[in-house]
Every structure is written in structure tokens, then in C-alpha cells.
Design a protein around this motif. Structure first.
Motif, PDB file in Angstrom:
ATOM      1  N   LEU A  55       0.814  -1.219   0.000  1.00 21.79           N
ATOM      2  CA  LEU A  55       0.000   0.000   0.000  1.00 21.79           C
ATOM      3  C   LEU A  55       0.844   1.265   0.000  1.00 21.79           C
ATOM      4  O   LEU A  55       0.303   2.365   0.066  1.00 21.79           O
ATOM      5  CB  LEU A  55      -0.920   0.000   1.239  1.00 21.79           C
ATOM      6  N   THR A  56       2.161   1.098  -0.048  1.00 22.70           N
ATOM      7  CA  THR A  56       3.192   2.138   0.132  1.00 22.70           C
ATOM      8  C   THR A  56       3.186   2.627   1.573  1.00 22.70           C
ATOM      9  O   THR A  56       2.258   2.329   2.336  1.00 22.70           O
ATOM     10  CB  THR A  56       3.055   3.330  -0.849  1.00 22.70           C
ATOM     11  N   GLY A  57       4.228   3.344   1.939  1.00 28.29           N
ATOM     12  CA  GLY A  57       4.351   3.810   3.321  1.00 28.29           C
ATOM     13  C   GLY A  57       4.699   2.707   4.299  1.00 28.29           C
ATOM     14  O   GLY A  57       4.654   2.906   5.517  1.00 28.29           O
ATOM     15  N   GLY A  58       5.026   1.532   3.785  1.00 29.20           N
ATOM     16  CA  GLY A  58       5.341   0.401   4.652  1.00 29.20           C
ATOM     17  C   GLY A  58       4.135  -0.460   4.989  1.00 29.20           C
ATOM     18  O   GLY A  58       4.255  -1.545   5.550  1.00 29.20           O
ATOM     19  N   HIS A  59       2.938   0.041   4.640  1.00 25.63           N
ATOM     20  CA  HIS A  59       1.710  -0.696   4.956  1.00 25.63           C
ATOM     21  C   HIS A  59       1.443  -1.757   3.882  1.00 25.63           C
ATOM     22  O   HIS A  59       1.876  -1.617   2.743  1.00 25.63           O
ATOM     23  CB  HIS A  59       0.509   0.255   5.005  1.00 25.63           C
ATOM     24  N   ALA A  60       0.739  -2.809   4.271  1.00 25.31           N
ATOM     25  CA  ALA A  60       0.404  -3.862   3.314  1.00 25.31           C
ATOM     26  C   ALA A  60      -0.885  -4.544   3.727  1.00 25.31           C
ATOM     27  O   ALA A  60      -1.279  -4.526   4.895  1.00 25.31           O
ATOM     28  CB  ALA A  60       1.537  -4.892   3.244  1.00 25.31           C
ATOM     29  N   VAL A  61      -1.515  -5.160   2.735  1.00 21.84           N
ATOM     30  CA  VAL A  61      -2.768  -5.860   3.020  1.00 21.84           C
ATOM     31  C   VAL A  61      -2.845  -7.103   2.147  1.00 21.84           C
ATOM     32  O   VAL A  61      -2.279  -7.141   1.043  1.00 21.84           O
ATOM     33  CB  VAL A  61      -3.980  -4.928   2.749  1.00 21.84           C
ATOM     34  N   HIS A  62      -3.502  -8.144   2.662  1.00 18.99           N
ATOM     35  CA  HIS A  62      -3.887  -9.267   1.811  1.00 18.99           C
ATOM     36  C   HIS A  62      -5.405  -9.288   1.810  1.00 18.99           C
ATOM     37  O   HIS A  62      -6.033  -9.444   2.860  1.00 18.99           O
ATOM     38  CB  HIS A  62      -3.336 -10.591   2.338  1.00 18.99           C
TER      39      HIS A  62
END
Lengths: 161, 407
Positions: free
Chosen positions: B249-256
């Protein structure tokens, strides 16, 4: 306390708890599970004030969930128990706190020493059993363990207490 | 080692996403993380429903910094204060949570309001005219902000605003906050607390990792098969369902995602809470999985705490609460089938293996799916297949950027 409680009952209740402890130390989980009634629970609360309907517990297994737990531990895919823990369950300070024709409430102090991956851990606390008398023996309707460190930080607690 | 792509240089990660074992082992790296990562990020400390009333407080950590999060008795604002007496340094708050209008230090009786103000100094004739009580309150953490009930704090006074920081993670936080509709969500179920002997990043890397599920958690899939009479569609979905995707998600964030957000879908069917239809990592230490909020608290290079808070829609009926709690407990927590296996396999065994720092191949490989990830040029987001390591690279990109930033 009901007048039906006698010294003989006290000894057979103590023997029952000792037999339970031996089963667990011998890893006979399915034999242990067979001690539980169909309406039973195995409960390790997170705190003394826990309400299992409102607060998360460490374990709050009904009969079906406990069947799954013991079956999983009896198999070979529970990595949390590969390598297996060696345990020693010590049951003491056994007191019958309530008894009627339907159910006997027993408290005891439980100390489980666990040896796994070259480390010793001690899990201890107050244990409460609600027992149903059957055919000259007992079945467990509730096994509740209030660990002294239940709201502390715990690691892999995959053994049965 | 050569540099990470996009100009973010790191001595620890190659262009081919080989990651040095040092980042999980080296106390110097850990110390730098406390300054560069936890000292310069928005770190989650509390949910508003944990401190609903004036005087309520809880303790928390920002990196290794012990703090008090309190609700002002007068104006209902949130304070995040260093848990440290201004006199001789004692921690002034000893309880994990409670309600109090003041904190009194047991050492010399200095007393602070729950907004940090110093309100009492016994025998204060021992300090001269220049002693200004108004300047001697509990120190405030530089920044505090709340987004949809999630309270964050930062040690960095210059940090960008929280909403901007949360970036593309916001819509997922919105989804969670909206789970209870008008009533919102609450964390009244309390929290399980785990500890493991391993680096904090091992938990981050394990949170969004569908790849491991059918191996580490095969015994759980066996349980599900017994319950339903048929094999879980989990593996098939991981391998072939294009709606199951890992997103940087950029900014170090992520999702599945287990299907597009908001679309009609089957649950992912693994009975782990089934409340939140995605696994979300908010950099650096907050996550949402199943039906719980997960907070990772680093303690040292080889010790980590993980707090698991089941989430209730605030208007949930007893049947819903029961399902959430039982599904959570059977899989998560110290005696959960999933967490206990993850501690053994994902943390203990990895920590043991990484001791082989003499190996000529002292790196882990975070390259899965590099050959097939899709980059959205406009947003910078990357999308990968369910079993790919896009989420791991998402946080390591941000990690590298911050670790290499000058002071």
C-alpha cells in the motif's frame, strides 16, 4: 457442606485427580478427554474476573473443541509439540468446597513443570473441578485453571494443564 | 551487498531481495530501529474504547519508551506521557490500566495529575525561587492523534500528520471501524499477551503470509475438514483465486485481501474469527487479522511481545461475541492451534536457524513473486498473488528507507 461427603469420598476424589494428572504426564490425551461430560468445559481464563461470554480466555473449550484439541495433540502435525514437552503435574491442597447429589466442586493447587527444548517452565495456580458422580467414579463437567500468570506474557502453552 | 531498487540503499538487502540475517540478530540494528523506526513513526498505543471515561488510563510502549495513555478528567482529551518521574526517574504508574485523577510517585511523594501536570511536591521549601512546578510535569510524547478510534503517538515532533501517514491503509481501517455501524467497535474483550524469543520483524513477516498456512497449519485444515466434511478451499484459493492478493500500500503498509473490499464474497472459511476480510499491516507494528487487533512490541533483538485484542462490533449480540471469542481462542493466543505453531515454526526455529551467521549464504530470500508483481505507476502500490511476498517487501522497503535516513 452436605453430610453425604465422607472420608472415603475425599480419597476417591483425590485419587481421581491424581489419575488425571498421570494420564496427562503419560500423554494419554484421548483417555483424558473421555473423562469429560458432553456438557463440559475446559477453561483457562485470562483473569479472575473473566466472563467467558464477554472476555477472551486463554482456553474456553466446550466438549467439541476439546475433542479437536486432544485429537490434534495426539497427532503428528502439532508443531508446537514437536519436540514434545515432558510434563510433571503435581496436584495438592485438595479441598471439596461443595457437594450435592448432582455435582461435587473440588479446588486444588496445580503445579505443572514442563521441560521442552532444554528449558524448564512452571505453570501453576488454582484448579477447580466440577465433578459428576457416575457408576462409582467421576466425570468432569468443568476443569478450570487460574494460572498465577494468566494475564502476563505467555509463550507456547500447548500442553494440557 | 548492492543497493535496494528505487535508490533506497541498504547494506542489508540486495537488489534481488536477499535479506541479511543480521537484521534479525544484531543488537546494533535493533538499537538503530528504536531510533530510526520507532522514534520516527506513528505507533499505535490504544483504542478509544480502552479509556472511555475521564481518568481512565493504560500503559503502553513506543519502541522501548514506557508511556501512560490517559483520558483527561476535565476535557476528555488524550494524553500520552512518559511514565517517568521528573525527580529521580521512577516509573510513576504501576498498573497496566485503571482510573485515577493523579499519579503519585512512591519514592518522594511527587504527585502528577493525569494530564501530567505536577500538582504536589512534599517539602517544596527545598527548592529555590527558580523552581517552577509548571515546567516539571510528566513529559508529553511529541505527537498524539486518533484516527477512527485508533490512538497513535509519535516521538517525532516533525512527523507528517497521521491521516497522511496512514495513506492507502485508511480505507481498511475505515472498514474495521465501521464494523459496528453507528455503534462502532470496542476492545472490551481484553487481550491475550504472547512473548517469544525472536526478533519483532519475524511476527510482521508472518502476519501476511498465506504461503505458510497449509504447511505450518495443516493440522488446522484437518480440523476444518472434520467439521465440514470437505477440504477447505483455502489452498485452492491461495493458488488460483486472483481476488486473493497481497498489496504493497506504500508507506510500509500492506494488506492481503480475500476478495475486493466491500464485494459480496464467501468468507475465507478458516474459522479464525471471520470478522475482518483481510490481513492488514500498518507500519511498523500494528496489524489486523481474523477478528483481532494485533500489536507487536519489540523488547530486544531477540525478544518480542505480541498483544492480541479480539474486536467486537459494539452492538454485537451474545451469539456473535461467542463466535468471535471461540474462533479466536481456538486458533490464536498461547494455547491457540495457530499461534502456538507459529511461535514454534515461524519464530523459534527461524531464530535458531539464523544463528548460523557463519553460513556463506547468510541471507533470507524475500523474492517470491518478484517476477509477477504489478506496479501501479501512479500510486506506487504493488499487487501480487496470494502466496507472494509483496507484503514483506512493502515493510522492508519502508524499513530500509528509514534505517538509512540521516539523523
Amino acid at each position: 457442606m452436605s453430610q453425604t461427603t465422607t472420608e472415603i469420598d475425599r480419597q476417591s476424589i483425590a485419587d481421581f485427580l491424581y489419575d488425571e494428572a498421570e494420564m496427562l504426564d503419560e500423554r494419554r490425551f484421548l483417555d483424558w478427554f473421555a473423562l469429560f461430560t458432553e456438557d463440559s468445559h475446559y477453561w483457562i481464563p485470562l483473569a479472575g474476573t473473566s466472563d467467558p461470554q464477554r472476555h477472551v480466555s486463554i482456553i474456553y473449550d466446550d466438549h467439541k473443541l476439546l475433542a479437536e484439541r486432544t485429537k490434534r495433540l495426539s497427532g503428528h502435525l502439532a508443531y508446537a509439540q514437536i519436540p514434545q514437552s515432558r510434563t510433571s503435574h503435581l496436584v495438592g491442597n485438595i479441598r471439596i468446597t461443595e457437594a450435592d447429589s448432582d455435582e461435587i466442586t473440588v479446588t486444588s493447587r496445580l503445579v505443572v513443570t514442563e521441560f521442552r527444548r532444554s528449558e524448564r517452565h512452571v505453570h501453576s495456580g488454582l484448579q477447580e473441578h466440577r465433578l459428576q458422580q457416575v457408576d462409582g467414579g467421576f466425570r468432569i463437567r468443568l476443569k478450570r485453571v487460574d494460572l498465577i500468570d494468566n494475564d502476563g506474557r505467555l509463550g507456547n502453552l500447548s500442553i494440557i494443564l | 551487498m548492492s543497493r535496494v531498487e528505487q535508490g533506497a540503499r541498504s547494506p542489508y538487502i540486495t537488489d534481488n531481495w536477499e535479506v541479511s540475517g543480521e537484521i534479525y540478530r544484531n543488537p546494533g540494528v535493533f538499537a538503530k530501529e528504536m531510533r530510526n523506526i520507532f522514534g520516527r513513526s506513528w505507533v499505535y498505543v490504544a483504542h478509544e474504547t480502552e479509556i472511555p471515561a475521564g481518568g481512565d488510563y493504560k500503559t503502553a510502549h513506543i519502541g522501548l519508551q514506557p508511556v501512560i495513555v490517559s483520558r483527561d478528567s476535565d476535557d476528555g482529551g488524550i494524553h500520552v506521557l512518559f511514565n517517568r518521574c521528573r525527580h529521580r526517574g521512577s516509573a510513576v504508574c504501576q498498573e497496566e490500566s485503571g482510573n485515577s485523577n493523579f499519579f503519585r510517585c512512591a519514592y518522594h511523594g511527587w504527585t502528577y495529575g493525569n494530564d501530567g501536570r505536577l500538582i504536589g511536591v512534599p517539602f517544596d521549601d527545598g527548592y529555590g525561587e527558580s523552581f517552577d512546578k509548571s515546567k516539571m510535569g510528566l513529559a508529553h510524547v511529541a505527537r498524539v492523534a486518533s484516527y477512527r478510534g485508533f490512538i497513535f503517538a509519535s516521538l517525532d515532533p516533525e512527523i507528517t500528520d497521521l491521516e497522511e501517514y496512514l495513506g492507502n491503509g485508511r480505507r481498511y481501517l475505515d472498514f474495521i471501524a465501521d464494523l459496528g455501524g453507528e455503534a462502532g467497535i470496542d476492545l472490551s474483550a481484553r487481550a491475550q499477551k504472547l512473548v517469544y524469543r525472536g526478533n519483532w520483524k519475524l511476527q510482521i513477516e508472518n502476519t501476511i503470509d498465506p504461503y505458510h498456512f497449509s504447511f505450518t497449519h495443516q493440522s488446522w485444515l484437518d480440523i476444518l475438514k472434520e467439521r465440514t466434511g470437505k477440504s477447505s478451499p483455502w489452498v485452492k484459493n491461495v493458488r488460483t483465486n486472483s481476488e486473493w492478493r497481497g498489496i504493497d500500500l506504500t508507506g510500509g503498509h500492506a494488506v492481503h485481501e480475500f476478495g475486493a473490499l466491500g464485494a459480496e464474497r464467501d468468507t475465507h472459511g478458516i474459522a479464525i474469527g471471520e470478522l475482518i476480510p483481510f490481513n492488514l499491516n500498518i507500519f511498523p507494528s500494528l496489524a489486523f487479522v481474523g477478528a483481532h487487533l494485533r500489536l507487536v512490541v519489540p523488547r530486544s533483538v531477540r525478544e518480542t511481545w505480541v498483544y492480541l485484542y479480539p474486536v467486537f462490533p459494539a452492538d454485537a449480540d451474545e451469539a456473535t461475541r461467542d463466535r468471535i471469542l471461540r474462533d479466536h481462542e481456538t486458533f490464536y493466543g498461547p494455547s491457540g492451534a495457530g499461534s502456538s505453531d507459529d511461535i514454534e515454526v515461524g519464530f523459534d526455529r527461524v531464530t535458531n536457524g539464523l544463528e548460523a551467521d557463519g553460513s556463506p549464504k547468510d541471507w533470507t530470500l524475500m523474492a517470491r513473486g518478484l517476477n509477477r508483481e504489478e506496479l501501479d505507476e501512479e500510486t506506487g502500490m504493488r499487487i501480487g498473488r496470494s502466496s507472494d511476498e509483496v507484503p514483506q517487501r512493502a515493510y522492508l522497503r519502508k524499513w530500509s528507507e528509514m534505517m538509512e535516513a540521516d539523523a
